[in-house]
Scaffold this active site. Sequence first.
Site, PDB file in Angstrom:
ATOM      1  CG  HIS A 119      -5.292  -2.591  -0.753  1.00 34.72           C
ATOM      2  ND1 HIS A 119      -4.373  -3.019  -0.221  1.00 34.72           N
ATOM      3  CD2 HIS A 119      -5.354  -1.493  -1.149  1.00 34.72           C
ATOM      4  CE1 HIS A 119      -3.681  -2.172   0.375  1.00 34.72           C
ATOM      5  NE2 HIS A 119      -4.234  -0.737  -0.349  1.00 34.72           N
ATOM      6  CD  GLU A 120      -6.332   1.440  -3.281  1.00 35.42           C
ATOM      7  OE1 GLU A 120      -6.248   2.082  -2.847  1.00 35.42           O
ATOM      8  OE2 GLU A 120      -5.362   0.792  -3.522  1.00 35.42           O
ATOM      9  CG  HIS A 174      -7.457   2.904   1.578  1.00 37.70           C
ATOM     10  ND1 HIS A 174      -6.222   3.665   2.475  1.00 37.70           N
ATOM     11  CD2 HIS A 174      -6.998   2.625   0.460  1.00 37.70           C
ATOM     12  CE1 HIS A 174      -5.368   2.599   2.106  1.00 37.70           C
ATOM     13  NE2 HIS A 174      -5.843   1.693   0.921  1.00 37.70           N
ATOM     14  CB  CYS A 180      -0.942   0.517   1.360  1.00 40.17           C
ATOM     15  SG  CYS A 180      -2.036   1.375   1.694  1.00 40.17           S
TER      16      CYS A 180
END
Length: 169
Positions: A138-139, A142, A96
């Site tokens: 994953h994004e 956030h 990341c």
Amino acid sequence: MALLPILTYPDPRLARPALPVTEFDDELRSFVADLTETMYAGPGGVGIAAPQVNRLQRIVIVDVRPKLGDDCHGLMVLINPELVGWEGMAVGREGCMSVPDFTGNVIRAERVQLQAQDGEGRERVYECEGFEARAVQHEMDHLDGLLFLDRLVSRKTDLFRRKNYQKKK
């Protein structure tokens, strides 16, 4: 367009949840362009989320073509994304831009279906698999204030110091 500064762990701003986008205007399109440029400028950058640059909006950019070539959706601008389906689970290594010194093993769905709006506010549906599905998940984490560090299989055995490669002169 401009490169945006990326927040890095352990900055507490990375743990804040993002708010939905309600205005689809020129300012949003300009920000999306800057966010995209910032992603491409990062080492190995295949995804970025607005909270990583201290903007608390539900905006994700993913483009895994640098890793997969044309066997993917290409550049995806995902505004207000929601996972609506998933199948299979697999462990994979993740890094990341907000955690530049480490990578780690994380369990993610192998295939996902998601709904999102594009930069104009139009509804889109995507089906992703493999590395592209992992990058999207994953994004999207956030947007909820989560880092891959929060999803490690084990902090003792699945967190690795990232190798630093010297540029050849």
